[in-house]
Design a protein around this motif. Structure first.
Motif, PDB file in Angstrom:
ATOM      1  N   SER A   1       0.828  -1.212   0.000  1.00 26.49           N
ATOM      2  CA  SER A   1       0.000   0.000   0.000  1.00 26.49           C
ATOM      3  C   SER A   1       0.857   1.255   0.000  1.00 26.49           C
ATOM      4  O   SER A   1       0.642   2.179  -0.794  1.00 26.49           O
ATOM      5  CB  SER A   1      -0.918  -0.012   1.227  1.00 26.49           C
ATOM      6  N   VAL A   2       1.860   1.295   0.882  1.00 31.24           N
ATOM      7  CA  VAL A   2       2.702   2.489   1.012  1.00 31.24           C
ATOM      8  C   VAL A   2       3.571   2.681  -0.221  1.00 31.24           C
ATOM      9  O   VAL A   2       3.728   3.801  -0.727  1.00 31.24           O
ATOM     10  CB  VAL A   2       3.570   2.396   2.288  1.00 31.24           C
TER      11      VAL A   2
ATOM     12  N   PHE B   1       1.513   4.086  -3.030  1.00 28.13           N
ATOM     13  CA  PHE B   1       1.215   5.507  -2.853  1.00 28.13           C
ATOM     14  C   PHE B   1       2.427   6.367  -3.194  1.00 28.13           C
ATOM     15  O   PHE B   1       2.306   7.377  -3.887  1.00 28.13           O
ATOM     16  CB  PHE B   1       0.781   5.777  -1.400  1.00 28.13           C
TER      17      PHE B   1
ATOM     18  N   ALA C   1       2.176   9.018  -6.195  1.00 33.24           N
ATOM     19  CA  ALA C   1       1.980  10.403  -5.740  1.00 33.24           C
ATOM     20  C   ALA C   1       2.631  11.385  -6.703  1.00 33.24           C
ATOM     21  O   ALA C   1       3.772  11.207  -7.126  1.00 33.24           O
ATOM     22  CB  ALA C   1       2.565  10.574  -4.341  1.00 33.24           C
TER      23      ALA C   1
ATOM     24  N   HIS D   1      -0.318   3.830   5.910  1.00 32.62           N
ATOM     25  CA  HIS D   1      -1.309   2.912   5.330  1.00 32.62           C
ATOM     26  C   HIS D   1      -2.715   3.252   5.832  1.00 32.62           C
ATOM     27  O   HIS D   1      -3.684   3.247   5.053  1.00 32.62           O
ATOM     28  CB  HIS D   1      -0.951   1.477   5.696  1.00 32.62           C
TER      29      HIS D   1
ATOM     30  N   ILE E   1      -4.039   6.399   4.234  1.00 33.61           N
ATOM     31  CA  ILE E   1      -4.526   6.075   2.883  1.00 33.61           C
ATOM     32  C   ILE E   1      -5.905   5.426   2.971  1.00 33.61           C
ATOM     33  O   ILE E   1      -6.810   5.751   2.195  1.00 33.61           O
ATOM     34  CB  ILE E   1      -3.531   5.141   2.160  1.00 33.61           C
ATOM     35  N   ASP E   2      -6.064   4.520   3.927  1.00 31.16           N
ATOM     36  CA  ASP E   2      -7.320   3.801   4.100  1.00 31.16           C
ATOM     37  C   ASP E   2      -8.461   4.740   4.495  1.00 31.16           C
ATOM     38  O   ASP E   2      -9.616   4.511   4.140  1.00 31.16           O
ATOM     39  CB  ASP E   2      -7.142   2.711   5.162  1.00 31.16           C
TER      40      ASP E   2
ATOM     41  N   LYS F   1      -8.811   7.596   3.350  1.00 30.96           N
ATOM     42  CA  LYS F   1      -9.003   8.485   2.192  1.00 30.96           C
ATOM     43  C   LYS F   1      -8.610   9.932   2.519  1.00 30.96           C
ATOM     44  O   LYS F   1      -9.271  10.893   2.089  1.00 30.96           O
ATOM     45  CB  LYS F   1     -10.447   8.418   1.682  1.00 30.96           C
TER      46      LYS F   1
ATOM     47  N   SER G   1      -4.305  13.397  -0.542  1.00 28.00           N
ATOM     48  CA  SER G   1      -2.967  12.882  -0.853  1.00 28.00           C
ATOM     49  C   SER G   1      -1.859  13.859  -0.480  1.00 28.00           C
ATOM     50  O   SER G   1      -0.767  13.443  -0.080  1.00 28.00           O
ATOM     51  CB  SER G   1      -2.874  12.529  -2.345  1.00 28.00           C
TER      52      SER G   1
ATOM     53  N   ILE H   1      -1.068  13.274   3.156  1.00 26.89           N
ATOM     54  CA  ILE H   1      -0.355  12.007   3.380  1.00 26.89           C
ATOM     55  C   ILE H   1       1.102  12.157   2.962  1.00 26.89           C
ATOM     56  O   ILE H   1       2.017  11.739   3.686  1.00 26.89           O
ATOM     57  CB  ILE H   1      -1.015  10.857   2.586  1.00 26.89           C
ATOM     58  N   LYS H   2       1.328  12.768   1.792  1.00 29.12           N
ATOM     59  CA  LYS H   2       2.686  12.939   1.294  1.00 29.12           C
ATOM     60  C   LYS H   2       3.510  13.816   2.235  1.00 29.12           C
ATOM     61  O   LYS H   2       4.677  13.531   2.523  1.00 29.12           O
ATOM     62  CB  LYS H   2       2.630  13.564  -0.102  1.00 29.12           C
TER      63      LYS H   2
ATOM     64  N   ASP I   1       4.177  11.893   5.503  1.00 26.32           N
ATOM     65  CA  ASP I   1       5.197  10.878   5.227  1.00 26.32           C
ATOM     66  C   ASP I   1       6.589  11.503   5.242  1.00 26.32           C
ATOM     67  O   ASP I   1       7.530  10.969   5.841  1.00 26.32           O
ATOM     68  CB  ASP I   1       4.909  10.235   3.867  1.00 26.32           C
TER      69      ASP I   1
END
Length: 426
Positions: free
Chosen positions: A141-142, A145, A149, A322, A325-326, A328, A331, A334-335, A338
């Motif tokens: 998953s990661v 992404f 991305a 993860h 992401i799950d 939603k 993005s 999340i980026k 991360d």
């Protein structure tokens, strides 16, 4: 003339030098360590920058001395100011005694700092538990992404200068500075055009999804836990001091993350930790009402109280990404998160001595504004049972069950504990 005007003028010069000395690549997806930065500096600019830094320190010391002298001259016995003046001097500073460690005994402040840093580095690592199915799912998953991305994010709410200004106004001047030495007093006295520049930098951070490497190193101050052995390195609680400029950026990131969480009801209703208009008192009222209702119906209540050891320090970072992401999550957030968690470092400070820099391989950054929210999201999918009552405040958890027959209470609590055990391992 304001005593801060000379420092403001020098701060402006230093800010312009930083922009010149540190190239654009610091704000791109390419990481840049200290050695790379030192190689990219112009020696002439570096000498001028060091000279300006020394001037700022001298001016700062002069201002502090003058302020202390004025305060001393204005002390008056009749209006009670003398007691206010003497109170800080009555506080006893606790020195860290000689520490025992695997390498022997640490006596000097530098040795103590390095011993504590080595001990903390083992805490900021993952638990020695494996679950191949979960690890494979998270890794796929990661990786997917990070591959998919986009390099530049456009679909986000850009920060406004007014947001940055409000954040700067809320900074407390008595807070200790981070490893860069920039304190909140200096930031609160910055000129408006400098605040506009900071806003532009934060907007670029969100656009590129890259958190600056220079802002990801924390200074850790060790505080002895009550009743613990002062000679043991594990007896100290790490208090992280992050760069003040990074906290301004961090203030704007969780604001957007919390807006998404609130609009989409992401967090489970049993979690009361670090949420708007909720507190420990509200959670306690839930527990009291549950027990009281049981008494009214002639039911007994059983409870199990759980506390996760090293909860914030042992968070599986890929597992957190993860879950984001799950859920939603946008993005760009999340980026950015991360990048924020990746390759963080820390150094322990004892008195004026600083340890060597250590890596943080797990956990959410303690002392940060976004850390509590990230931890709440990490444990958000905690299992529930139909015949038990779940209460949470951050990592503190209570499970309650009620029935007229104590055996049913025991069965219900054990069933929920078994589900929790399986979930924690995963």
């Amino acid at each position: 003339m304001s005593p801060w005007k000379p420092i403001l003028a020098l701060s402006k010069k230093i800010f312009l030098f930083v922009v010149t000395v540190f190239p654009y690549r610091s704000f791109t997806g390419i990481s840049c360590d200290a050695e790379d930065v030192s190689n990219l500096r112009d020696p002439v600019l570096k000498r001028k920058l060091n000279k300006l830094n020394k001037q700022i320190k001298r001016l700062d010391q002069k201002i502090e001395t003058d302020a202390f002298t004025n305060e001393l001259l204005n002390v008056n016995v009749t209006d009670g100011t003398v007691w206010k003046f003497l109170t800080p001097f009555k506080k006893k500073t606790k020195n860290i005694p000689s520490l025992n460690g695997p390498g022997g005994i640490a006596n000097t402040n530098l040795e103590k700092a390095n011993f504590l840093a080595e001990s903390l580095e083992t805490e900021f690592t993952l638990n020695n538990i494996t679950n191949p199915d979960t690890e494979e799912l998270v890794a796929d998953s990661v990786m997917r992404f990070r591959t998919e991305a986009n390099s530049v994010c456009k679909d986000f709410d850009p920060p406004l200068p007014s947001e940055v200004l409000d954040c700067i106004k809320s900074l407390r001047i008595n807070k200790a500075p981070g490893i860069d030495g920039i304190n909140n007093k200096m930031i609160k006295n910055l000129a408006l055009h400098t605040i506009l520049t900071i806003t532009t930098i934060i907007r670029k951070i969100m656009t590129l999804g890259h958190f600056p490497t220079m802002w990801k190193t924390a200074t850790v101050v060790p505080i002895l836990k009550p009743g613990k052995d002062p000679t043991d390195t594990t007896s100290y609680r790490p208090i992280s001091l992050l760069p003040s400029l990074s906290k301004i950026a961090e203030h704007l990131i969780p604001k957007r993350l919390n807006n998404y969480i609130k609009e989409n009801n992401v967090l489970c209703p049993e979690q009361f930790g670090f949420r708007e208009k909720l507190s420990t008192s509200h959670q306690l009222i839930r527990v009291v009402e549950y027990v009281t209702e049981g008494f009214a119906n002639k039911q007994k209540t059983g409870a199990v109280f759980l506390d996760i050891q090293k909860a914030f320090d042992r968070v599986w970072q890929d597992g957190l990404i993860h879950k984001l992401i799950d859920y939603k999550t946008p993005s760009y957030l999340i980026k950015l998160i991360d990048s924020y968690l990746l390759e963080r470092k820390f150094a322990v400070r004892v008195k004026n001595e600083l340890s060597s820099t250590k890596n943080i391989n797990a956990g959410v950054a303690q002392g940060s504004k976004i850390g509590p929210t990230l931890f709440a999201l990490y444990i958000n999918d905690i299992p529930k049972q139909f015949n038990t009552f779940l209460c949470m405040y951050a990592d503190d958890t209570a499970i309650l069950a009620r029935n007229k027959n104590p055996n049913y209470i025991q069965i219900a609590l054990n069933r929920h504990l078994k589900a929790l055990e399986d979930w924690f391992i995963k």
